[in-house]
Write a protein that holds these residues in place. Structure first.
Motif, PDB file in Angstrom:
ATOM      1  N   LEU A  31       0.246  53.760  20.259  1.00 19.86           N
ATOM      2  CA  LEU A  31       0.316  52.384  20.104  1.00 19.86           C
ATOM      3  C   LEU A  31       1.435  51.781  20.540  1.00 19.86           C
ATOM      4  N   ASP A  32       1.262  50.482  21.537  1.00 16.61           N
ATOM      5  CA  ASP A  32       2.429  49.928  22.062  1.00 16.61           C
ATOM      6  C   ASP A  32       2.863  48.964  21.081  1.00 16.61           C
ATOM      7  N   VAL A  33       3.710  49.227  20.432  1.00 19.24           N
ATOM      8  CA  VAL A  33       4.281  48.173  19.397  1.00 19.24           C
ATOM      9  C   VAL A  33       4.895  47.033  19.786  1.00 19.24           C
ATOM     10  N   VAL A  65      -2.477  49.679  23.432  1.00 20.97           N
ATOM     11  CA  VAL A  65      -2.317  50.853  23.351  1.00 20.97           C
ATOM     12  C   VAL A  65      -1.640  51.152  24.789  1.00 20.97           C
ATOM     13  N   HIS A  66      -0.830  52.287  24.724  1.00 20.78           N
ATOM     14  CA  HIS A  66      -0.055  52.762  26.273  1.00 20.78           C
ATOM     15  C   HIS A  66      -1.453  53.291  26.703  1.00 20.78           C
ATOM     16  N   ASN A 107       1.845  39.989  21.221  1.00 23.98           N
ATOM     17  CA  ASN A 107       0.455  39.396  21.292  1.00 23.98           C
ATOM     18  C   ASN A 107       0.432  38.540  20.137  1.00 23.98           C
ATOM     19  N   ALA A 108       0.657  39.200  19.059  1.00 24.81           N
ATOM     20  CA  ALA A 108       0.467  38.379  17.693  1.00 24.81           C
ATOM     21  C   ALA A 108       1.428  36.941  17.557  1.00 24.81           C
ATOM     22  N   SER A 131      -0.004  49.046  29.748  1.00 22.27           N
ATOM     23  CA  SER A 131      -0.983  49.189  28.452  1.00 22.27           C
ATOM     24  C   SER A 131      -2.126  48.404  28.585  1.00 22.27           C
ATOM     25  N   ARG A 132      -2.928  48.587  27.713  1.00 15.80           N
ATOM     26  CA  ARG A 132      -4.226  47.946  27.644  1.00 15.80           C
ATOM     27  C   ARG A 132      -4.816  47.602  26.378  1.00 15.80           C
ATOM     28  N   PRO A 133      -5.684  46.985  26.028  1.00 22.20           N
ATOM     29  CA  PRO A 133      -6.329  46.296  24.591  1.00 22.20           C
ATOM     30  C   PRO A 133      -6.787  47.441  23.976  1.00 22.20           C
TER      31      PRO A 133
END
Length: 666
Positions: A425-427, A468-469, A433-434, A414-416
């Protein structure tokens, strides 16, 4: 409320019925076309062999074999001189009975009678004629001779009117009178028809009166004439099949029988009318019968009529005359000779031929049958499916596009997220991260109270938390497939598989990678672009030369028109270059290859190298010169060299395209 009634749909074909499936048939037809057979010849050959797949209907060859077996069995059924033999037997019996009656009598009259019997001619017909007025002393002899005359009359009538012998059994004079009336009415009806005065009502009245004489139940005068003419022609062939002596005897006996019955004139009129109406029935053509059992005239005529029908059916099933079509085959003749199942097989063959045209797979162009673009697409799909079925790894190469938006294949990382990203989206990483950020910032957060009064933690997402993937974005490719069209490809058995490979690759590119631009180039003494619709029926070039130089020039122009596309160049050949294009545009051939051919071809190889296009060669021969040439190309260009078995060519080419396609991403 309105009331509705439902029933079977009767207004034409069922609109909800599935379309008639001709795909297996088209695939089998395509295999023959790819091997170099014309579509019309391929269709004819398939109809001869029978239909492939689950339908499993017999072809014309099987029906033809049955017809020939039936003809052989009929020929072995018996001899044609059975009536003549039986007449001779009865004549000898009657004479013997008369001699037995005369022998005890010492009188002169008895000796005169014996002398008359001694002087009878050897010819059976003449002997019967002489004895027709003889006053038999023996009652048994008189009865035997009458039996002989009745046999002749019945057999002659049975030869013309099938089943007449059974109708006349019992010596009923009224029945014979009715036969005479029937023949007079029949001849009168034929005369009126010749003058154009006949009506269907006349025929129906005739059948109401005399229909029991015609068990096959003709529906109109033409059917009646056809049936009678076939038996009359068979009787004529029976006479022609006998020896001259037998023919003369039997013809004389038949004439006497009809004369005695008072039918000679009517029978002559009928025979002349039938011969005039149907001169095409092979009158007077001899037929060979090889059986041992003697056949009466009625049975022999029936056998010969059936043999004639089988001969016509054999010709129609053979389909070896100009303009032959399945519609030429008489369905009723097939039913009589081979039964209902054969009729169903024939109907299926006819439907297949019609459906291939109706569904748009075949079309007639100036009298020639050709494959349509729809058929070529189907053949390409079939070729591609066969290639994929050969690949070792289940779904290897079967690259359906399953990405979201414009994204490519997932890399596993994944990357930002950045503004404008369309990757999925990489849920898990986003929420993680949150949570991590919230813990580090030590920001208390409480949600609404639960049932026990406790508060649930709340995770607040920030724009910097989103990830995101990561995917690899595909680029478009410019694909060139260069296929050798020289006659040596045919000699090595690689012609059909080369065309199947071409169709498979073209189908793969256009259906799975529509962003790619593909060019198929065939080369022999010259090179040329091949359109997909002409590939299936493409014929080899009976010329000298393998002009790879020209083919690489055309491929180079295709790559130059797509400068931003990744270049993929695949070459299928079974020989080294033996021709090149001169400055004046004409081809020059030389074998062994001239230095100019090799220099110019290598110059095009170098241009391909500068374009960044690797040349992957698929060698279909182990010729020393070819191996040396492709090894030099690989050294200078960096491409790969394959030496597949011809039957695995499609697997190699498609796999290599997919390998290169997967490897060229950014």
């Amino acid at each position: 409320m309105s009331r509705y009634r439902y029933g079977a749909y009767e207004d034409g074909p069922d609109p909800l019925a599935p379309p008639y499936d001709v795909r297996d048939t088209l695939d089998a037809l395509g295999d023959s076309v790819l091997e170099g057979t014309r579509p019309e010849d391929a269709l004819r050959e398939m109809l001869r062999r029978g239909l492939p797949g689950a339908r499993g209907r017999r072809g014309l060859d099987d029906l033809l074999r049955q017809v020939r077996e039936r003809r052989r069995a009929l020929r072995e059924r018996g001899r044609l001189d059975g009536t003549l033999e039986e007449v001779r037997r009865l004549l000898d019996t009657a004479i013997g009975q008369e001699r037995a009656e005369l022998f005890p009598d010492p009188g002169d009259e008895a000796r005169l009678r014996e002398a008359e019997l001694d002087t009878l001619p050897d010819d059976t017909a003449q002997a019967v004629r002489r004895l027709s007025d003889y006053d038999w002393r023996s009652g048994a002899a008189r009865e035997t001779f009458q039996k002989l005359r009745d046999l002749l009359r019945d057999d002659v009538l049975d030869a013309q009117f099938q089943g007449m012998k059974q109708a006349l059994q019992g010596q009923d004079p009224q029945a014979m009178r009715r036969v005479k009336d029937m023949m007079a009415a029949l001849n009168g009806m034929l005369d009126r028809d010749a003058r154009g005065e006949h009506t269907q009502r006349d025929f129906e009245e005739f059948m109401r009166e005399y229909g029991d004489f015609f068990p096959d139940g003709p529906r109109d005068l033409e059917e009646l004439v056809d049936s009678l003419a076939r038996r009359a022609a068979a009787t004529d062939r029976l006479l022609a099949s006998l020896s001259p002596e037998q023919r003369a005897e039997l013809a004389d006996l038949m004439g006497q029988a009809m004369q005695d019955a008072g039918l000679a004139m009517e029978m002559t009129r009928l025979g002349d009318a039938l011969r005039a109406r149907r001169p095409d029935l092979g009158w007077g053509r001899p037929e060979q019968m090889t059986g041992d059992d003697p056949l009466g005239m009625g049975d022999a005529t029936t056998a010969l009529a059936e043999l004639a029908d089988l001969a016509d059916l054999e010709s129609a099933l053979g389909q070896d005359y100009p303009g032959a079509r399945l519609d030429d085959i008489d369905e009723e003749a097939v039913r009589r000779a081979l039964g209902r199942r054969a009729v169903d097989d024939l109907a299926e063959l006819r439907r297949i031929e019609a459906e291939l045209e109706r569904q748009g797979y075949l079309e007639r162009d100036r009298g020639r049958l050709e494959l349509t673009p729809k058929a070529v697409r189907r053949l390409g799909e079939t070729a591609l499916r066969r290639v994929f079925s050969q690949l070792a790894a289940g779904r290897q190469g079967d690259h359906d596009q399953r990405d979201a938006g414009q994204a490519g294949e997932l890399t596993g990382s994944s990357r930002p997220w950045r503004f404008g990203d369309e990757q999925p989206l990489d849920v898990v990483r986003t929420v993680g991260n949150a949570i991590t950020r919230s813990a580090m910032e030590a920001v208390p957060a409480a949600g609404p109270a639960g049932p026990s009064g406790a508060t649930a933690p709340v995770v607040r997402l920030h724009v910097d938390d989103f990830e995101v993937h990561e995917t690899e974005r595909r680029t478009a490719a410019a694909v060139c497939l260069l296929v050798d069209l020289s006659y040596s490809m045919v000699l090595r058995g690689a012609w059909a598989v080369a065309k199947q490979t071409t169709l498979a690759l073209h189908t793969l590119v256009t259906s799975r990678f529509p962003q790619d631009a593909i060019k198929i180039i065939g080369f022999s003494n010259y090179a040329r672009e091949l359109h997909p619709t002409e590939m299936a029926g493409l014929e080899w070039d009976m010329v000298q030369g393998t002009n790879l130089h020209h083919a690489l020039m055309i491929a180079g122009r295709h790559l130059d028109r797509h400068p931003d596309f990744e270049p993929i160049v695949l070459v299928v050949t079974d020989g080294e270059p033996t021709a090149h294009l001169r400055p004046d545009g004409r081809s020059w051939f030389d074998y062994p290859p001239s230095a100019d051919t090799l220099v110019l071809t290598m110059a095009e190889v170098d241009r391909m190298t500068r374009r960044g296009a690797g040349l992957n060669f698929f060698m279909l021969a182990d010729d020393r010169r070819l191996v040396s040439f492709v090894e030099e190309v690989a050294r200078r260009n960096g491409g790969r060299v394959f030496a597949p078995d011809a039957q695995r060519l499609g697997e190699y080419v498609v796999s290599d395209y997919l390998r290169v396609r997967r490897g060229r991403r950014r």
